[in-house]
Write a protein that holds these residues in place. Structure first.
Motif, PDB file in Angstrom:
ATOM      1  N   SER A 196      29.294  39.458  19.933  1.00  0.00           N
ATOM      2  CA  SER A 196      28.727  38.206  19.444  1.00  0.00           C
ATOM      3  C   SER A 196      27.249  38.209  19.817  1.00  0.00           C
ATOM      4  O   SER A 196      26.895  38.597  20.931  1.00  0.00           O
ATOM      5  N   PHE A 197      26.392  37.795  18.905  1.00  0.00           N
ATOM      6  CA  PHE A 197      24.949  37.875  19.096  1.00  0.00           C
ATOM      7  C   PHE A 197      24.322  36.494  18.954  1.00  0.00           C
ATOM      8  O   PHE A 197      24.814  35.660  18.202  1.00  0.00           O
ATOM      9  N   THR A 198      23.208  36.287  19.639  1.00  0.00           N
ATOM     10  CA  THR A 198      22.535  34.989  19.582  1.00  0.00           C
ATOM     11  C   THR A 198      21.541  34.898  18.429  1.00  0.00           C
ATOM     12  O   THR A 198      21.074  33.814  18.115  1.00  0.00           O
ATOM     13  N   SER A 199      21.229  36.046  17.791  1.00  0.00           N
ATOM     14  CA  SER A 199      20.311  36.010  16.650  1.00  0.00           C
ATOM     15  C   SER A 199      20.746  37.011  15.585  1.00  0.00           C
ATOM     16  O   SER A 199      21.427  38.002  15.873  1.00  0.00           O
ATOM     17  N   ARG A 200      20.336  36.744  14.375  1.00  0.00           N
ATOM     18  CA  ARG A 200      20.636  37.645  13.260  1.00  0.00           C
ATOM     19  C   ARG A 200      19.994  39.004  13.506  1.00  0.00           C
ATOM     20  O   ARG A 200      20.608  40.039  13.255  1.00  0.00           O
ATOM     21  N   GLY A 201      18.775  39.001  13.987  1.00  0.00           N
ATOM     22  CA  GLY A 201      18.068  40.255  14.257  1.00  0.00           C
ATOM     23  C   GLY A 201      18.797  41.121  15.265  1.00  0.00           C
ATOM     24  O   GLY A 201      18.875  42.346  15.102  1.00  0.00           O
ATOM     25  N   ASP A 202      19.328  40.508  16.313  1.00  0.00           N
ATOM     26  CA  ASP A 202      20.085  41.267  17.315  1.00  0.00           C
ATOM     27  C   ASP A 202      21.344  41.873  16.690  1.00  0.00           C
ATOM     28  O   ASP A 202      21.690  43.024  16.960  1.00  0.00           O
ATOM     29  N   ALA A 203      22.035  41.095  15.855  1.00  0.00           N
ATOM     30  CA  ALA A 203      23.241  41.592  15.196  1.00  0.00           C
ATOM     31  C   ALA A 203      22.907  42.760  14.269  1.00  0.00           C
ATOM     32  O   ALA A 203      23.604  43.779  14.257  1.00  0.00           O
ATOM     33  N   GLU A 204      21.842  42.637  13.509  1.00  0.00           N
ATOM     34  CA  GLU A 204      21.461  43.692  12.575  1.00  0.00           C
ATOM     35  C   GLU A 204      20.993  44.945  13.313  1.00  0.00           C
ATOM     36  O   GLU A 204      21.298  46.062  12.904  1.00  0.00           O
ATOM     37  N   SER A 205      20.281  44.769  14.418  1.00  0.00           N
ATOM     38  CA  SER A 205      19.858  45.922  15.223  1.00  0.00           C
ATOM     39  C   SER A 205      21.060  46.653  15.787  1.00  0.00           C
ATOM     40  O   SER A 205      21.108  47.888  15.778  1.00  0.00           O
ATOM     41  N   TRP A 206      22.035  45.888  16.276  1.00  0.00           N
ATOM     42  CA  TRP A 206      23.238  46.493  16.830  1.00  0.00           C
ATOM     43  C   TRP A 206      23.960  47.319  15.767  1.00  0.00           C
ATOM     44  O   TRP A 206      24.377  48.445  16.021  1.00  0.00           O
ATOM     45  N   LEU A 207      24.081  46.770  14.558  1.00  0.00           N
ATOM     46  CA  LEU A 207      24.746  47.504  13.484  1.00  0.00           C
ATOM     47  C   LEU A 207      23.974  48.776  13.151  1.00  0.00           C
ATOM     48  O   LEU A 207      24.573  49.837  12.939  1.00  0.00           O
ATOM     49  N   GLY A 208      22.661  48.695  13.130  1.00  0.00           N
ATOM     50  CA  GLY A 208      21.836  49.863  12.857  1.00  0.00           C
ATOM     51  C   GLY A 208      22.063  50.982  13.857  1.00  0.00           C
ATOM     52  O   GLY A 208      21.970  52.164  13.514  1.00  0.00           O
ATOM     53  N   GLU A 209      22.384  50.638  15.080  1.00  0.00           N
ATOM     54  CA  GLU A 209      22.634  51.625  16.124  1.00  0.00           C
ATOM     55  C   GLU A 209      24.079  52.122  16.134  1.00  0.00           C
ATOM     56  O   GLU A 209      24.355  53.185  16.697  1.00  0.00           O
ATOM     57  N   ASN A 210      25.005  51.370  15.535  1.00  0.00           N
ATOM     58  CA  ASN A 210      26.432  51.681  15.671  1.00  0.00           C
ATOM     59  C   ASN A 210      27.177  51.929  14.365  1.00  0.00           C
ATOM     60  O   ASN A 210      28.383  52.187  14.393  1.00  0.00           O
ATOM     61  N   TRP A 211      26.517  51.862  13.222  1.00  0.00           N
ATOM     62  CA  TRP A 211      27.225  51.934  11.947  1.00  0.00           C
ATOM     63  C   TRP A 211      27.965  53.249  11.746  1.00  0.00           C
ATOM     64  O   TRP A 211      29.063  53.262  11.197  1.00  0.00           O
ATOM     65  N   GLN A 212      27.385  54.372  12.198  1.00  0.00           N
ATOM     66  CA  GLN A 212      28.041  55.662  11.987  1.00  0.00           C
ATOM     67  C   GLN A 212      29.358  55.735  12.755  1.00  0.00           C
ATOM     68  O   GLN A 212      30.357  56.222  12.231  1.00  0.00           O
ATOM     69  N   GLU A 213      29.377  55.252  13.972  1.00  0.00           N
ATOM     70  CA  GLU A 213      30.602  55.240  14.767  1.00  0.00           C
ATOM     71  C   GLU A 213      31.664  54.353  14.110  1.00  0.00           C
ATOM     72  O   GLU A 213      32.843  54.703  14.072  1.00  0.00           O
ATOM     73  N   LEU A 214      31.230  53.209  13.579  1.00  0.00           N
ATOM     74  CA  LEU A 214      32.169  52.330  12.883  1.00  0.00           C
ATOM     75  C   LEU A 214      32.747  53.019  11.656  1.00  0.00           C
ATOM     76  O   LEU A 214      33.953  52.969  11.407  1.00  0.00           O
ATOM     77  N   ALA A 215      31.883  53.677  10.872  1.00  0.00           N
ATOM     78  CA  ALA A 215      32.335  54.368   9.665  1.00  0.00           C
ATOM     79  C   ALA A 215      33.325  55.473  10.016  1.00  0.00           C
ATOM     80  O   ALA A 215      34.343  55.640   9.342  1.00  0.00           O
ATOM     81  N   GLU A 216      33.062  56.208  11.084  1.00  0.00           N
ATOM     82  CA  GLU A 216      33.966  57.265  11.520  1.00  0.00           C
ATOM     83  C   GLU A 216      35.301  56.689  11.987  1.00  0.00           C
ATOM     84  O   GLU A 216      36.323  57.362  11.938  1.00  0.00           O
ATOM     85  N   GLY A 217      35.300  55.430  12.414  1.00  0.00           N
ATOM     86  CA  GLY A 217      36.513  54.765  12.864  1.00  0.00           C
ATOM     87  C   GLY A 217      37.291  54.101  11.741  1.00  0.00           C
ATOM     88  O   GLY A 217      38.267  53.398  11.999  1.00  0.00           O
ATOM     89  N   GLY A 218      36.850  54.289  10.486  1.00  0.00           N
ATOM     90  CA  GLY A 218      37.593  53.767   9.352  1.00  0.00           C
ATOM     91  C   GLY A 218      37.018  52.528   8.702  1.00  0.00           C
ATOM     92  O   GLY A 218      37.579  52.016   7.735  1.00  0.00           O
ATOM     93  N   VAL A 219      35.897  52.035   9.195  1.00  0.00           N
ATOM     94  CA  VAL A 219      35.267  50.856   8.589  1.00  0.00           C
ATOM     95  C   VAL A 219      34.482  51.308   7.359  1.00  0.00           C
ATOM     96  O   VAL A 219      33.667  52.222   7.437  1.00  0.00           O
ATOM     97  N   GLY A 220      34.723  50.667   6.225  1.00  0.00           N
ATOM     98  CA  GLY A 220      34.024  51.005   4.992  1.00  0.00           C
ATOM     99  C   GLY A 220      33.002  49.967   4.589  1.00  0.00           C
ATOM    100  O   GLY A 220      32.020  50.269   3.921  1.00  0.00           O
ATOM    101  N   ARG A 221      33.233  48.721   4.998  1.00  0.00           N
ATOM    102  CA  ARG A 221      32.322  47.614   4.669  1.00  0.00           C
ATOM    103  C   ARG A 221      32.251  46.684   5.860  1.00  0.00           C
ATOM    104  O   ARG A 221      33.193  46.572   6.638  1.00  0.00           O
ATOM    105  N   VAL A 222      31.135  45.989   5.976  1.00  0.00           N
ATOM    106  CA  VAL A 222      30.970  44.976   7.017  1.00  0.00           C
ATOM    107  C   VAL A 222      30.418  43.708   6.391  1.00  0.00           C
ATOM    108  O   VAL A 222      29.769  43.752   5.344  1.00  0.00           O
TER     109      VAL A 222
END
Length: 68
Positions: free
Chosen positions: A24-50
């Motif tokens: 959970s993030f306090t700002s949109r920017g923090d959430a988007e930065s986190w996704l930018g750093e973690n999207w590949q791991e999520l995709a490898e774990g079976g996530v196709g869309r967020v």
């Protein structure tokens, strides 16, 4: 305000949750930065869309696909 990500299978069906981060993030920017750093791991774990959620309301959705 709380910003969170909701995870979906590649075809957009059924939300995924088991074994995935529930950050959970306090700002949109923090959430988007986190996704930018973690999207590949999520995709490898079976996530196709967020979907970025603000207090339970979907702000936008996107596919997790590498740029070629």
């Amino acid at each position: 305000m709380a910003w969170t990500w909701r995870y979906f299978e590649a075809d957009g069906a059924d939300p995924l949750a088991e074994g995935l981060p529930s950050e959970s993030f306090t700002s949109r920017g923090d959430a988007e930065s986190w996704l930018g750093e973690n999207w590949q791991e999520l995709a490898e774990g079976g996530v196709g869309r967020v979907a970025l959620m603000e207090e339970g309301r979907e702000v936008y959705a996107m596919a997790l696909e590498p740029v070629e």
